[in-house]
Write an enzyme that holds these catalytic residues in place. Structure first.
Site, PDB file in Angstrom:
ATOM      1  N   HIS A   1       0.137   3.447  -7.767  1.00 28.11           N
ATOM      2  CA  HIS A   1      -0.694   4.657  -7.724  1.00 28.11           C
ATOM      3  C   HIS A   1      -1.889   4.573  -8.676  1.00 28.11           C
ATOM      4  CE1 HIS A   1       2.991   7.222  -6.266  1.00 28.11           C
ATOM      5  NE2 HIS A   1       2.658   6.263  -5.422  1.00 28.11           N
TER       6      HIS A   1
ATOM      7  N   THR B   1      -1.550   5.737   1.967  1.00 30.25           N
ATOM      8  CA  THR B   1      -2.790   4.962   1.938  1.00 30.25           C
ATOM      9  C   THR B   1      -2.905   4.127   3.207  1.00 30.25           C
ATOM     10  OG1 THR B   1      -2.688   4.822  -0.473  1.00 30.25           O
ATOM     11  CG2 THR B   1      -4.133   3.261   0.648  1.00 30.25           C
TER      12      THR B   1
ATOM     13  N   LEU C   1       0.869  -1.165   0.000  1.00 33.70           N
ATOM     14  CA  LEU C   1       0.000   0.000   0.000  1.00 33.70           C
ATOM     15  C   LEU C   1       0.908   1.217   0.000  1.00 33.70           C
ATOM     16  CD1 LEU C   1      -2.702  -0.907   2.713  1.00 33.70           C
ATOM     17  CD2 LEU C   1      -2.964  -1.009   0.231  1.00 33.70           C
ATOM     18  N   ASP C   2       0.492   2.267  -0.686  1.00 36.97           N
ATOM     19  CA  ASP C   2       1.278   3.496  -0.687  1.00 36.97           C
ATOM     20  C   ASP C   2       1.480   3.997   0.738  1.00 36.97           C
ATOM     21  OD1 ASP C   2       1.245   3.407  -3.414  1.00 36.97           O
ATOM     22  OD2 ASP C   2      -0.254   4.988  -3.669  1.00 36.97           O
ATOM     23  N   ASN C   3       2.539   4.758   0.925  1.00 35.85           N
ATOM     24  CA  ASN C   3       2.834   5.338   2.240  1.00 35.85           C
ATOM     25  C   ASN C   3       1.624   6.070   2.812  1.00 35.85           C
ATOM     26  OD1 ASN C   3       3.674   7.905   3.847  1.00 35.85           O
ATOM     27  ND2 ASN C   3       5.468   6.600   4.034  1.00 35.85           N
TER      28      ASN C   3
END
Length: 280
Positions: free
Chosen positions: A205, A122, A118-120
């Site tokens: 993303h 998110t 997961l993105d930082n």
């Protein structure tokens, strides 16, 4: 020795040369006795592998919300603002052993391992393997795109219908389905929309790029959003809210879901209240 070395060794030492090195270091025991490279292994003997004292796992003492855990997998609620893994010390990966119980399975991983990212910025559901078997099986499910993920997001602008975005990312096919949950007025943004997004592919993303491509950027997105409408102070309004997968041990379909983050419900309540007060 190599002929009889159990497959379990390759959970920890993924090559023949690594096994030989462990034997030369005296880290392999046969019935409690240090083995040599010429040692023959007989049926029913107990083989033990001693951890390398020079490779102790990093432990980041950071409390995580554990949603589900058994001896094979775990699911955590990742907070926004922390990276899943990488060269930094303060990562989710380094915090897992502090929060999860050690698996008692024969193929238990030395360190529990996230099976996706997961993105930082998110937050939300992160699936973790505690055994080698779980890591391999869940990896296959992601590769075969049989794992279903749902994200919740607040985007800037009004969305009135379910849509599909199939814009390629980095020249690779990328598909995201999304549906509106509700749209609400905002004094600053005019209209905001709470949506559910269902990525069919897993590009970096992806949801952020796709929503920005239709001029509905995710609230708080400093990378793909309009600099003039950046929401400051509360981060990115994107959360992994549901996942459906096949349990790697029981083969049962497993569904894990969480409630909307508090910051989502707070901004919806606040923006609606401000709009109503202004127009009353």
């Amino acid at each position: 020795m190599q002929e009889y070395a159990p497959k379990i060794f390759y959970t920890y030492i993924p090559s023949n040369s690594g096994v030989k090195k462990a034997i030369k270091q005296g880290r392999v025991l046969i019935d409690g006795v240090i083995a040599k490279t010429a040692t023959w292994v007989k049926p029913d003997q107990i083989i033990e592998l001693i951890d390398d004292p020079n490779k102790q796992p990093k432990v980041y003492k950071f409390n995580l919300e554990v949603i589900f855990e058994d001896d094979h997998i775990a699911v955590i609620n990742k907070p926004a603002g922390i990276t899943v893994s990488g060269n930094k010390f303060k990562t989710i990966a380094n915090a897992l052993s502090y929060n999860l119980k050690k698996s008692q399975q024969l193929d238990a991983l030395t360190i529990p391992t996230p099976v996706h990212r997961l993105d930082n910025q998110t937050s939300g559901i992160l699936l973790v393997a505690k055994t080698k078997t779980a890591q391999i099986e869940l990896g296959k499910q992601f590769k075969n795109q049989t794992i279903k993920k749902q994200y919740s997001a607040i985007v800037i602008g009004k969305i009135i219908k379910t849509e599909t975005i199939d814009l390629p990312i980095d020249n690779k096919p990328s598909i995201t389905n999304f549906e509106v949950v509700k749209s609400f007025h905002s004094l600053k943004y005019d209209i905001l929309s709470l949506i559910k997004a269902f990525p069919k592919t897993g590009r970096t993303h992806q949801i952020r790029i796709h929503m920005a491509s239709i001029n509905r950027p995710i609230l708080g997105d400093k990378l793909y959003g309009n600099p003039e409408t950046i929401h400051k102070g509360k981060g990115l309004f994107l959360c992994a809210s549901k996942i459906i997968f096949e349990h790697p041990k029981t083969s049962l379909q497993t569904t894990i879901k969480i409630n909307l983050p508090q910051k989502f419900t707070s901004i919806i309540t606040r923006e609606e209240r401000r709009w109503n007060n202004y127009n009353s």
